[in-house]
Design a protein around this motif. Structure first.
Motif, PDB file in Angstrom:
ATOM      1  N   PRO A  60       0.826  -1.217   0.000  1.00 14.20           N
ATOM      2  CA  PRO A  60       0.000   0.000   0.000  1.00 14.20           C
ATOM      3  C   PRO A  60       0.854   1.258   0.000  1.00 14.20           C
ATOM      4  CG  PRO A  60      -0.706  -1.520   1.721  1.00 14.20           C
ATOM      5  CD  PRO A  60       0.525  -2.099   1.125  1.00 14.20           C
ATOM      6  N   LYS A  61       0.462   2.195  -0.866  1.00 12.48           N
ATOM      7  CA  LYS A  61       1.200   3.442  -1.006  1.00 12.48           C
ATOM      8  C   LYS A  61       1.205   4.224   0.304  1.00 12.48           C
ATOM      9  CE  LYS A  61      -0.582   6.474  -3.601  1.00 12.48           C
ATOM     10  NZ  LYS A  61      -1.644   6.823  -4.456  1.00 12.48           N
ATOM     11  N   GLU A  62       0.125   4.039   1.092  1.00 15.47           N
ATOM     12  CA  GLU A  62      -0.020   4.811   2.328  1.00 15.47           C
ATOM     13  C   GLU A  62       1.117   4.553   3.307  1.00 15.47           C
ATOM     14  OE1 GLU A  62      -2.455   3.231   0.910  1.00 15.47           O
ATOM     15  OE2 GLU A  62      -4.171   4.577   0.734  1.00 15.47           O
ATOM     16  N   LEU A  63       1.672   3.316   3.292  1.00 15.01           N
ATOM     17  CA  LEU A  63       2.757   2.998   4.221  1.00 15.01           C
ATOM     18  C   LEU A  63       3.891   3.990   4.049  1.00 15.01           C
ATOM     19  CD1 LEU A  63       3.341  -0.842   4.290  1.00 15.01           C
ATOM     20  CD2 LEU A  63       2.432   0.644   6.054  1.00 15.01           C
ATOM     21  N   GLU A 102       3.751   6.898   2.381  1.00 13.33           N
ATOM     22  CA  GLU A 102       3.319   8.279   2.603  1.00 13.33           C
ATOM     23  C   GLU A 102       3.338   8.592   4.086  1.00 13.33           C
ATOM     24  OE1 GLU A 102       0.416   8.781  -1.252  1.00 13.33           O
ATOM     25  OE2 GLU A 102      -0.465   8.320   0.666  1.00 13.33           O
ATOM     26  N   CYS A 103       2.875   7.612   4.878  1.00 10.40           N
ATOM     27  CA  CYS A 103       2.839   7.809   6.322  1.00 10.40           C
ATOM     28  C   CYS A 103       4.265   7.993   6.847  1.00 10.40           C
ATOM     29  CB  CYS A 103       2.176   6.612   6.965  1.00 10.40           C
ATOM     30  SG  CYS A 103       1.740   6.893   8.655  1.00 10.40           S
ATOM     31  N   ALA A 104       5.186   7.180   6.341  1.00  8.47           N
ATOM     32  CA  ALA A 104       6.577   7.287   6.785  1.00  8.47           C
ATOM     33  C   ALA A 104       7.134   8.660   6.429  1.00  8.47           C
ATOM     34  CB  ALA A 104       7.410   6.195   6.132  1.00  8.47           C
ATOM     35  N   ARG A 105       6.746   9.164   5.260  1.00 10.11           N
ATOM     36  CA  ARG A 105       7.297  10.456   4.848  1.00 10.11           C
ATOM     37  C   ARG A 105       6.710  11.589   5.674  1.00 10.11           C
ATOM     38  NH1 ARG A 105       6.651  11.077  -1.165  1.00 10.11           N
ATOM     39  NH2 ARG A 105       7.854  12.951  -0.778  1.00 10.11           N
ATOM     40  N   ILE A 106       5.453  11.452   6.072  1.00 10.89           N
ATOM     41  CA  ILE A 106       4.874  12.455   6.970  1.00 10.89           C
ATOM     42  C   ILE A 106       5.522  12.329   8.345  1.00 10.89           C
ATOM     43  CG2 ILE A 106       2.766  13.099   8.186  1.00 10.89           C
ATOM     44  CD1 ILE A 106       1.248  12.459   5.667  1.00 10.89           C
ATOM     45  N   ASP A 107       5.834  11.076   8.732  1.00  8.90           N
ATOM     46  CA  ASP A 107       6.467  10.835  10.031  1.00  8.90           C
ATOM     47  C   ASP A 107       7.874  11.396  10.104  1.00  8.90           C
ATOM     48  OD1 ASP A 107       4.638   9.715  11.667  1.00  8.90           O
ATOM     49  OD2 ASP A 107       5.219   7.648  11.343  1.00  8.90           O
ATOM     50  N   GLY A 108       8.421  11.854   8.991  1.00  5.73           N
ATOM     51  CA  GLY A 108       9.719  12.499   9.053  1.00  5.73           C
ATOM     52  C   GLY A 108      10.818  11.773   8.317  1.00  5.73           C
ATOM     53  N   ALA A 109      10.461  10.760   7.503  1.00  6.57           N
ATOM     54  CA  ALA A 109      11.486  10.050   6.756  1.00  6.57           C
ATOM     55  C   ALA A 109      11.595  10.646   5.361  1.00  6.57           C
ATOM     56  CB  ALA A 109      11.132   8.571   6.669  1.00  6.57           C
ATOM     57  N   SER A 110      12.801  10.723   4.842  1.00  7.31           N
ATOM     58  CA  SER A 110      12.962  11.099   3.445  1.00  7.31           C
ATOM     59  C   SER A 110      12.539   9.904   2.602  1.00  7.31           C
ATOM     60  CB  SER A 110      14.424  11.441   3.170  1.00  7.31           C
ATOM     61  OG  SER A 110      15.210  10.308   3.477  1.00  7.31           O
ATOM     62  N   LYS A 132      14.933   7.076   3.226  1.00  8.35           N
ATOM     63  CA  LYS A 132      14.771   6.412   4.524  1.00  8.35           C
ATOM     64  C   LYS A 132      13.481   5.599   4.562  1.00  8.35           C
ATOM     65  CE  LYS A 132      17.450   8.962   7.894  1.00  8.35           C
ATOM     66  NZ  LYS A 132      17.427  10.020   8.894  1.00  8.35           N
ATOM     67  N   ILE A 140      11.052   1.100   5.781  1.00  6.30           N
ATOM     68  CA  ILE A 140       9.675   0.602   5.705  1.00  6.30           C
ATOM     69  C   ILE A 140       9.480  -0.340   4.518  1.00  6.30           C
ATOM     70  CG2 ILE A 140       7.244   1.253   5.538  1.00  6.30           C
ATOM     71  CD1 ILE A 140       8.573   2.181   8.117  1.00  6.30           C
TER      72      ILE A 140
END
Lengths: 366, 283
Positions: free
Chosen positions: B172-175, B177-185, B188, B193
């Motif tokens: 799922p793309k959301e995984l 996207e969520c990581a990128r909102i959480d602060g990962a480039s 990363k 993830i």
């Protein structure tokens, strides 16, 4: 102070224009709900605020900072997704810690924040589990926890309750409301469920086809819908509409259709007069099911009409009557004590002060 | 399952299944029995009184001994292992990155690029070995393991890329996207993830790539010439078939021992392998 300001926001996917000139000011600590049918652009707007979609034109500001080109990680927001998007290979605690680790928080602070969020959400005993060992409601809580620990400026919710069963959804809705009161963080919530919008939102944005239809407090949308779409979308069961013609009869404005003759109350009549040109101006009359009742002696004949009952839906707390007046379908929510059966004829009365009128062309409210 | 009478179950399910199992396993049985059968029995005429093709009463290890003492079999195993491992690692590295890029990054012509990569996989090796031989000669890599380590990826990378692209698309793309909102480039998010979630897919393509390079024949036959550089498939067939004489015992012993590492790799990762092929990522 975390205000979110959208100005002249537009989004194109190739040639499809999905978000059109959205202007919106979301106040600090406000719970703002975006509601609308699927494909109305609400989720795309949210994703633009999150930084997951590029802005085609217009500005997004968080706390007066223009964030159009700022990557999601630097916007200081947290998002809860419809499918939870928990990292499947990590335990609940690591899921919640991930955002803090990425931001290089010291270990003891991470643990303290996880503990606090887990207590708020009642998931202390789940911290060691993997997401696949959790139920839907528990996953939802973990997703919320992952957002809370970050202590962001803005929370974004993308239909977070739609994967839950009906009962759990009501329960989580209440908890979300409590959570927002407790944390007091600016929140933007996308849903297609008008009940969620009405119960959760401090203010609600109704969208359709990429346009903002109306922005207002829930009761404002319910009582003074700006147009026919908002009137029909907010409220359940939906508002009844009847195509009528307006005529001036002895100083009173009368709305007429086959089997229907309603004298408009003075205030509405005054507004209708500004739109009338001669006799027989067409208009759309709107009345909510809950503003109809079985006519009694106290009801003036000016506000009564006869209906043929087609279906009787007994809900216990009320009866929903699907009935017909001429060619118009009228749903009425009436007292459960009334004895009524399908194919009965019945006289209904309406509350004149609760009538709505819409322009049949522009669909705007009078 | 087949419903109904017992005979239907036998005719349409059990008997076909038994036939399949027999057809699939018989070559292995033949390989094993030939490995342990003494030469005297192997070359006994079919009309001899004591002719017994499917069993032996005098099992022997002489063929295996012959393989290790009279040929470079141990060396071939080491060569094959080295070449297969390195080329698999190279292909996995490239395949994972390319598959991720094709599945997730929006760049012009990503779709057609994916198709082109798949088409290169379809170019037969029998056609490709001629130009590749030129290249190997120009780089003076002939008769070294590097000639194979660098050419195997020509078919392994498209294969891994294609497999990993499909696997990444199923996550799922959301995984991310969520990581990128959480602060990962993006980098990363991929490392912390997406790649951990894709481990079953990476293992499956790794196993298949390893098997493909372990079994590869044409390139190894063309690019390697000295006996101590050869891989198992080439070594066994070139050293144990002399003219029109087939040394069946050592040949089969070589085939048996050569298939053991692959079998070990498969059995080791079989659970991940199955979930990798069925591509299930459950949140």
């Amino acid at each position: 102070m975390a205000e979110v300001t959208l100005s002249k926001l537009n989004k194109f996917f190739d040639t499809t224009h999905v978000v059109k000139d959205v202007d919106l000011q979301i106040r600090d600590k406000e719970f703002m709900v975006f509601v609308g049918p699927s494909g109305c652009g609400k989720t795309t707007t949210l994703r633009m605020i999150a930084g997951l979609e590029a802005v085609s034109s217009g500005d997004i500001r968080i706390e007066d900072n223009l964030v159009n080109e700022v990557p999601p990680m630097d916007r200081d927001i947290a998002m809860v997704f419809q499918n939870y998007a928990l990292y499947p290979h990590m335990s609940v605690a690591s899921n919640m810690a991930f955002g803090l680790k990425m931001r290089k928080f010291p270990r003891d602070q991470i643990e303290e924040r996880i503990k606090r969020a887990a207590t708020i959400l009642g998931i202390e005993n789940l911290l060691a589990r993997k997401p696949r060992q959790l139920s839907g409601g528990q996953r939802q809580r973990v997703a919320l926890g992952r957002a809370i620990v970050r202590d962001p400026k803005v929370f974004l919710f993308d239909e977070p309750l739609s994967n839950l069963d009906a009962k759990l959804r009501v329960q989580m809705r209440v908890e979300l409301k409590k959570l927002h009161e407790r944390l007091a963080v600016t929140s933007i919530y996308v849903t297609h469920d008008q009940v969620e919008a009405m119960t959760l939102g401090d203010r609600v944005v109704v969208m359709k086809d990429g346009w903002v239809q109306q922005v207002g407090e829930p009761l404002e949308l319910y009582n003074q819908p700006a147009n026919r779409f908002v009137a029909g979308f907010i409220g359940s069961p939906a508002m009844n509409f009847a195509e009528v013609t307006l005529a001036d009869q002895g100083g009173k404005v009368v709305a007429e259709a086959q089997g229907l003759r309603i004298v408009l109350p003075d205030e509405l009549a005054a507004r209708a007069r500004t739109k009338m040109n001669g006799a027989g101006t067409p208009a759309t009359l709107g009345i909510r099911p809950e503003d109809l009742h079985v006519a009694g002696a106290a009801d003036s004949a000016d506000h009564c009409f006869d209906v043929n009952v087609e279906v009787v839906e007994q809900l216990g707390s009320e009866i929903l009557l699907d009935s017909r007046v001429g060619s118009a379908l009228m749903v009425a929510s009436i007292d459960p004590a009334v004895k009524v059966r399908a194919h009965d004829k019945l006289r209904l009365a309406l509350k004149p002060e609760r009538l709505h009128l819409f322009d049949p062309q522009t669909e705007m409210a009078y | 399952m087949i419903e109904g009478a017992l005979w239907r179950k036998w005719v349409f399910y059990n008997i076909p299944l038994i036939l399949f199992v027999f057809v699939l396993l018989f070559p292995f049985y033949w390989m094993i029995i030939t490995t342990f059968r003494p030469d005297g029995e192997l070359y006994r005429p079919w009309n001899a009184v004591n002719y017994m093709p499917f069993w032996t009463n005098n099992p022997t290890l002489e063929h295996i001994k012959y393989l290790f003492e009279e040929t470079n079999f141990g060396r071939w195993m080491m060569n094959t292992m080295f070449i297969a491992t390195i080329s698999t690692l190279i292909s996995l590295f490239c395949g994972v990155l390319a598959g991720y890029a094709l599945a997730r990054l929006n760049f012009p012509y990503a779709g057609s690029l994916g198709t082109v990569i798949f088409v290169t996989y379809l170019v037969p090796q029998t056609l490709l070995f001629i130009p590749l031989a030129q290249i190997i000669r120009n780089f003076e890599l002939g008769d070294t393991p590097w000639s194979l380590i660098l050419t195997y990826p020509t078919f392994l990378i498209p294969f891994c890329t294609w497999l990993m692209m499909g696997y990444f698309k199923a996550i799922p793309k959301e995984l991310e996207e969520c990581a990128r909102i959480d602060g990962a480039s993006r980098w990363k998010a991929m490392v912390y993830i997406i790649i951990p979630v894709a481990v079953p897919g990476i293992l499956s393509s790794g196993i298949i790539a390893f098997t493909l390079s372990w079994n590869e024949f044409i390139y190894a036959l063309v690019f390697l010439s000295s006996p101590d550089q050869k891989t198992v498939p080439v070594g066994v067939t070139s050293e144990l078939i002399r003219g029109d004489v087939f040394f069946w015992g050592p040949l089969m012993a070589g085939a048996l021992l050569g298939s053991i590492p692959v079998a070990i790799v498969y059995s080791f990762f079989v659970e991940h392998y199955v979930s990798g092929l069925t591509g299930s990522v459950k949140g």
